[in-house]
Design a protein around this motif. Structure first.
Motif, short mmCIF file in Angstrom:
data_model
loop_
_atom_site.label_atom_id
_atom_site.label_comp_id
_atom_site.label_asym_id
_atom_site.label_seq_id
_atom_site.Cartn_x
_atom_site.Cartn_y
_atom_site.Cartn_z
N ILE A 35 4.98 17.18 49.78
CA ILE A 35 4.25 16.61 50.93
C ILE A 35 3.85 15.16 50.65
O ILE A 35 4.01 14.29 51.52
N GLU A 36 3.35 14.90 49.45
CA GLU A 36 2.94 13.54 49.11
C GLU A 36 4.12 12.57 49.15
O GLU A 36 3.99 11.45 49.63
N ASN A 37 5.28 12.99 48.64
CA ASN A 37 6.47 12.14 48.67
C ASN A 37 7.01 11.96 50.08
O ASN A 37 7.43 10.87 50.46
N LEU A 38 6.98 13.03 50.87
CA LEU A 38 7.51 12.99 52.23
C LEU A 38 6.70 12.05 53.12
O LEU A 38 7.26 11.27 53.88
N PHE A 39 5.38 12.12 53.00
CA PHE A 39 4.52 11.34 53.89
C PHE A 39 3.86 10.13 53.22
O PHE A 39 3.08 9.43 53.85
N SER A 40 4.17 9.89 51.94
CA SER A 40 3.58 8.77 51.18
C SER A 40 2.05 8.78 51.27
O SER A 40 1.43 7.76 51.59
N ILE A 41 1.48 9.93 51.02
CA ILE A 41 0.02 10.08 51.03
C ILE A 41 -0.43 10.80 49.78
O ILE A 41 0.38 11.42 49.09
N LYS A 42 -1.70 10.74 49.50
CA LYS A 42 -2.29 11.44 48.35
C LYS A 42 -3.19 12.55 48.91
O LYS A 42 -4.03 12.30 49.77
N ILE A 43 -2.99 13.77 48.44
CA ILE A 43 -3.77 14.93 48.89
C ILE A 43 -4.39 15.60 47.67
O ILE A 43 -3.72 15.78 46.65
N GLU A 44 -5.63 15.98 47.78
CA GLU A 44 -6.31 16.70 46.70
C GLU A 44 -5.76 18.13 46.63
O GLU A 44 -5.57 18.79 47.66
N HIS A 45 -5.48 18.58 45.42
CA HIS A 45 -4.86 19.89 45.20
C HIS A 45 -5.66 21.02 45.84
O HIS A 45 -5.09 21.90 46.49
N GLY A 46 -6.97 21.01 45.66
CA GLY A 46 -7.81 22.07 46.23
C GLY A 46 -7.75 22.11 47.74
O GLY A 46 -7.75 23.18 48.36
N LEU A 47 -7.68 20.94 48.37
CA LEU A 47 -7.59 20.87 49.83
C LEU A 47 -6.29 21.49 50.31
O LEU A 47 -6.27 22.25 51.28
N LEU A 48 -5.20 21.20 49.61
CA LEU A 48 -3.91 21.79 49.97
C LEU A 48 -3.97 23.31 49.88
O LEU A 48 -3.48 24.01 50.78
N ARG A 49 -4.59 23.83 48.84
CA ARG A 49 -4.68 25.28 48.67
C ARG A 49 -5.50 25.92 49.79
O ARG A 49 -5.14 26.98 50.30
N GLU A 50 -6.59 25.26 50.21
CA GLU A 50 -7.40 25.81 51.31
C GLU A 50 -6.64 25.73 52.63
O GLU A 50 -6.74 26.64 53.46
N CYS A 51 -5.88 24.65 52.82
CA CYS A 51 -5.04 24.55 54.03
C CYS A 51 -4.00 25.66 54.05
O CYS A 51 -3.69 26.21 55.12
N ALA A 52 -3.48 26.01 52.89
CA ALA A 52 -2.51 27.11 52.80
C ALA A 52 -3.17 28.43 53.19
O ALA A 52 -2.57 29.25 53.91
N HIS A 53 -4.40 28.64 52.75
CA HIS A 53 -5.13 29.85 53.16
C HIS A 53 -5.27 29.88 54.68
O HIS A 53 -4.99 30.90 55.32
N PHE A 54 -5.74 28.78 55.25
CA PHE A 54 -5.93 28.71 56.70
C PHE A 54 -4.62 28.99 57.43
O PHE A 54 -4.56 29.80 58.35
N PHE A 55 -3.54 28.32 57.00
CA PHE A 55 -2.24 28.48 57.64
C PHE A 55 -1.73 29.92 57.57
O PHE A 55 -1.29 30.48 58.57
N ASN A 56 -1.80 30.51 56.36
CA ASN A 56 -1.29 31.88 56.21
C ASN A 56 -2.02 32.86 57.12
O ASN A 56 -1.40 33.74 57.72
#
Length: 138
Positions: free
Chosen positions: A43-64
């Motif tokens: 995701i970071e390479n695709l969109f050239s952004i920096k994302i905090e690891h914990g935030l990504l994991r919580e977004c995955a919970h929400f999405f699932n």
């Protein structure tokens, strides 16, 4: 009141999605972290952004659990409260199961994020999805 299956196709997809959720929860801490770090790098390479690891994991919970909410809405018939309680109970059992996996722990915060994803998807579905089709045409 009990829940009834109103659409067998969506019900099968819902069961498969629950299995996928439990599969992710069954990963030990190292494998789970490596999987999410791989997604993070992509995701970071695709969109050239920096994302905090914990935030990504919580977004995955929400999405699932949002996906689970849509599938539950499309496949189950019953009072909305019972469907919501069904989703919350899946989240609680998933987090409890995860607590028995090497290096993993159960998290009340994850149950809250999961439940919010599930409930948000139910509300979205109620507002925008037809019971028979995919989208409202009005």
């Amino acid at each position: 009141m009990m829940l009834k299956v109103k659409n067998k196709k969506y019900f099968v997809f819902m069961i498969l999605w629950i299995i996928i959720i439990y599969y992710f929860s069954s990963q030990n801490a190292v494998n789970s972290s490596n999987q999410s770090l791989g997604v993070l790098a992509f995701i970071e390479n695709l969109f050239s952004i920096k994302i905090e690891h914990g935030l990504l994991r919580e977004c995955a919970h929400f999405f699932n659990y949002a996906v689970l909410g849509i599938l539950a809405y499309k496949s189950l018939e019953g009072k909305l409260l019972i469907i919501v309680l069904f989703g919350i109970s899946i989240s609680i059992s998933d987090e409890t199961f995860q607590g028995f996996i090497d290096g993993r722990s159960s998290s009340l915060f994850d149950v809250i994020v999961d439940s919010f994803g599930f409930i948000s998807a139910i509300l979205f579905s109620k507002l925008f999805l037809k019971k028979e089709g995919i989208y409202e045409t009005e």
